[in-house]
Design a protein around this motif. Sequence first.
Motif, PDB file in Angstrom:
ATOM      1  N   LEU A  62     -27.466 -83.127 -49.507  1.00  0.00           N
ATOM      2  CA  LEU A  62     -26.941 -83.552 -48.354  1.00  0.00           C
ATOM      3  C   LEU A  62     -26.827 -82.359 -47.248  1.00  0.00           C
ATOM      4  CD1 LEU A  62     -24.357 -85.975 -49.586  1.00  0.00           C
ATOM      5  CD2 LEU A  62     -26.295 -86.428 -48.623  1.00  0.00           C
ATOM      6  N   LYS A  63     -26.346 -81.291 -47.800  1.00  0.00           N
ATOM      7  CA  LYS A  63     -26.288 -80.152 -46.752  1.00  0.00           C
ATOM      8  C   LYS A  63     -27.685 -79.700 -46.402  1.00  0.00           C
ATOM      9  CE  LYS A  63     -24.382 -75.698 -46.359  1.00  0.00           C
ATOM     10  NZ  LYS A  63     -23.478 -74.318 -46.914  1.00  0.00           N
ATOM     11  N   ALA A  64     -28.623 -79.589 -47.313  1.00  0.00           N
ATOM     12  CA  ALA A  64     -29.958 -79.131 -46.929  1.00  0.00           C
ATOM     13  C   ALA A  64     -30.621 -80.125 -46.039  1.00  0.00           C
ATOM     14  CB  ALA A  64     -30.805 -79.042 -48.194  1.00  0.00           C
ATOM     15  N   ASP A  65     -30.294 -81.504 -46.369  1.00  0.00           N
ATOM     16  CA  ASP A  65     -30.747 -82.461 -45.326  1.00  0.00           C
ATOM     17  C   ASP A  65     -30.203 -82.481 -44.036  1.00  0.00           C
ATOM     18  OD1 ASP A  65     -32.385 -84.734 -44.570  1.00  0.00           O
ATOM     19  OD2 ASP A  65     -30.913 -86.084 -45.534  1.00  0.00           O
ATOM     20  N   ALA A  66     -29.137 -82.169 -43.833  1.00  0.00           N
ATOM     21  CA  ALA A  66     -28.500 -82.201 -42.597  1.00  0.00           C
ATOM     22  C   ALA A  66     -29.054 -80.879 -41.897  1.00  0.00           C
ATOM     23  CB  ALA A  66     -27.144 -81.939 -42.640  1.00  0.00           C
ATOM     24  N   GLU A  67     -29.076 -79.928 -42.690  1.00  0.00           N
ATOM     25  CA  GLU A  67     -29.916 -78.594 -41.988  1.00  0.00           C
ATOM     26  C   GLU A  67     -31.421 -78.776 -41.406  1.00  0.00           C
ATOM     27  OE1 GLU A  67     -29.684 -75.497 -44.565  1.00  0.00           O
ATOM     28  OE2 GLU A  67     -27.242 -75.039 -44.239  1.00  0.00           O
ATOM     29  N   ASP A  68     -32.155 -79.559 -42.104  1.00  0.00           N
ATOM     30  CA  ASP A  68     -33.398 -79.890 -41.913  1.00  0.00           C
ATOM     31  C   ASP A  68     -33.329 -81.023 -40.499  1.00  0.00           C
ATOM     32  OD1 ASP A  68     -34.444 -78.551 -43.950  1.00  0.00           O
ATOM     33  OD2 ASP A  68     -34.613 -80.380 -45.184  1.00  0.00           O
ATOM     34  N   ARG A  69     -32.551 -81.901 -40.505  1.00  0.00           N
ATOM     35  CA  ARG A  69     -32.526 -82.676 -39.367  1.00  0.00           C
ATOM     36  C   ARG A  69     -32.118 -81.788 -38.213  1.00  0.00           C
ATOM     37  NH1 ARG A  69     -29.772 -86.192 -42.909  1.00  0.00           N
ATOM     38  NH2 ARG A  69     -27.749 -85.532 -42.307  1.00  0.00           N
ATOM     39  N   ARG A  70     -31.252 -80.749 -38.332  1.00  0.00           N
ATOM     40  CA  ARG A  70     -30.808 -80.055 -36.972  1.00  0.00           C
ATOM     41  C   ARG A  70     -32.082 -79.296 -36.715  1.00  0.00           C
ATOM     42  NH1 ARG A  70     -28.460 -75.046 -36.804  1.00  0.00           N
ATOM     43  NH2 ARG A  70     -28.304 -74.914 -38.872  1.00  0.00           N
ATOM     44  N   TYR A  71     -32.712 -78.652 -37.560  1.00  0.00           N
ATOM     45  CA  TYR A  71     -33.724 -77.681 -37.204  1.00  0.00           C
ATOM     46  C   TYR A  71     -35.027 -78.399 -36.584  1.00  0.00           C
ATOM     47  CZ  TYR A  71     -31.902 -73.968 -40.259  1.00  0.00           C
ATOM     48  OH  TYR A  71     -30.777 -72.981 -40.681  1.00  0.00           O
ATOM     49  N   ASN A  72     -35.114 -79.822 -37.228  1.00  0.00           N
ATOM     50  CA  ASN A  72     -36.083 -80.811 -36.412  1.00  0.00           C
ATOM     51  C   ASN A  72     -35.788 -81.065 -35.198  1.00  0.00           C
ATOM     52  OD1 ASN A  72     -37.828 -80.605 -38.856  1.00  0.00           O
ATOM     53  ND2 ASN A  72     -36.654 -82.602 -39.695  1.00  0.00           N
ATOM     54  N   PHE A  73     -34.554 -81.376 -34.927  1.00  0.00           N
ATOM     55  CA  PHE A  73     -33.899 -81.764 -33.790  1.00  0.00           C
ATOM     56  C   PHE A  73     -34.413 -80.571 -32.765  1.00  0.00           C
ATOM     57  CE2 PHE A  73     -30.789 -82.022 -30.586  1.00  0.00           C
ATOM     58  CZ  PHE A  73     -30.842 -83.207 -29.844  1.00  0.00           C
ATOM     59  N   GLU A  74     -34.004 -79.407 -33.099  1.00  0.00           N
ATOM     60  CA  GLU A  74     -34.130 -78.159 -32.200  1.00  0.00           C
ATOM     61  C   GLU A  74     -35.745 -77.910 -31.982  1.00  0.00           C
ATOM     62  OE1 GLU A  74     -32.110 -74.941 -33.980  1.00  0.00           O
ATOM     63  OE2 GLU A  74     -30.193 -75.925 -33.662  1.00  0.00           O
ATOM     64  N   ALA A  75     -36.319 -78.193 -33.026  1.00  0.00           N
ATOM     65  CA  ALA A  75     -37.864 -77.833 -32.915  1.00  0.00           C
ATOM     66  C   ALA A  75     -38.416 -79.099 -31.699  1.00  0.00           C
ATOM     67  CB  ALA A  75     -38.726 -77.983 -34.108  1.00  0.00           C
ATOM     68  N   CYS A  76     -37.948 -80.235 -32.017  1.00  0.00           N
ATOM     69  CA  CYS A  76     -38.344 -81.178 -30.879  1.00  0.00           C
ATOM     70  C   CYS A  76     -37.911 -81.056 -29.569  1.00  0.00           C
ATOM     71  CB  CYS A  76     -37.900 -82.408 -31.248  1.00  0.00           C
ATOM     72  SG  CYS A  76     -38.569 -83.291 -32.922  1.00  0.00           S
ATOM     73  N   VAL A  77     -36.689 -80.615 -29.451  1.00  0.00           N
ATOM     74  CA  VAL A  77     -36.368 -80.295 -28.040  1.00  0.00           C
ATOM     75  C   VAL A  77     -37.198 -78.938 -27.432  1.00  0.00           C
ATOM     76  CG1 VAL A  77     -34.517 -79.181 -26.806  1.00  0.00           C
ATOM     77  CG2 VAL A  77     -33.864 -80.984 -28.472  1.00  0.00           C
TER      78      VAL A  77
END
Length: 217
Positions: A62-77
């Motif tokens: 769950l922690k890794a998934d949350a970090e991946d989602r955060r990184y993906n969001f930052e990359a998209c931005v």
Amino acid sequence: MFNVELTSERIARERLETRRKREAERQERIFKEKVRTIGVDVKALDMQVEEKKARKGAYVLLKADAEDRRYNFEACVHQNRQKKKSREMEKALVNYRHQHQMPSTRREFDLNDPDCYRKLDPGDAQMMLPGLAGEEQDSKSRLKRQKEQLREWLLCQQKELRQGKLRKKRVIKGMMAHSSMPWTWCLVCVPARTGESPPRACNRSFSSRSTRSRRRR
């Protein structure tokens, strides 16, 4: 007569019954296979360990998934910002070219102007000659003459080669006829024409007698 029970007797009787009940329960736990447990329950402990590991692994996922989602969001931005910036730069470049780098402002625009013929006056317009520019009218006849000339050159070369071979044969026959001479000249020193005289000295000259002896050997 009335049976009178003393308090001490009643307490002793209750204690005895309690001890009997405990002993019966103890015997039931010991001798009954379904309820009896001797030592440590290893299976239960293993299950507890596995459950703990599963909970820990789920938490890590769950922690890794949350970090991946955060990184993906930052990359998209960041990607959207870069695209927006590149679009703005391209738009500014196009505007600058339209304002300051129009084709009509170039020095050689008059050579590449697509509307140059429309801008000409009717009096200045000239009629173009028939045929393409640079096309030769008598190209077929010129090619024919070139082929004939090449054929004549080839025939002349073949004739010269045949004449040279005939001259060499005549010279060799003449040398064979005068084989009684003390010296015979080699074929390298044979004159190209029959009217020429052989050179005075030749390193390749040899005696006719020596050649005959060598041939006999």
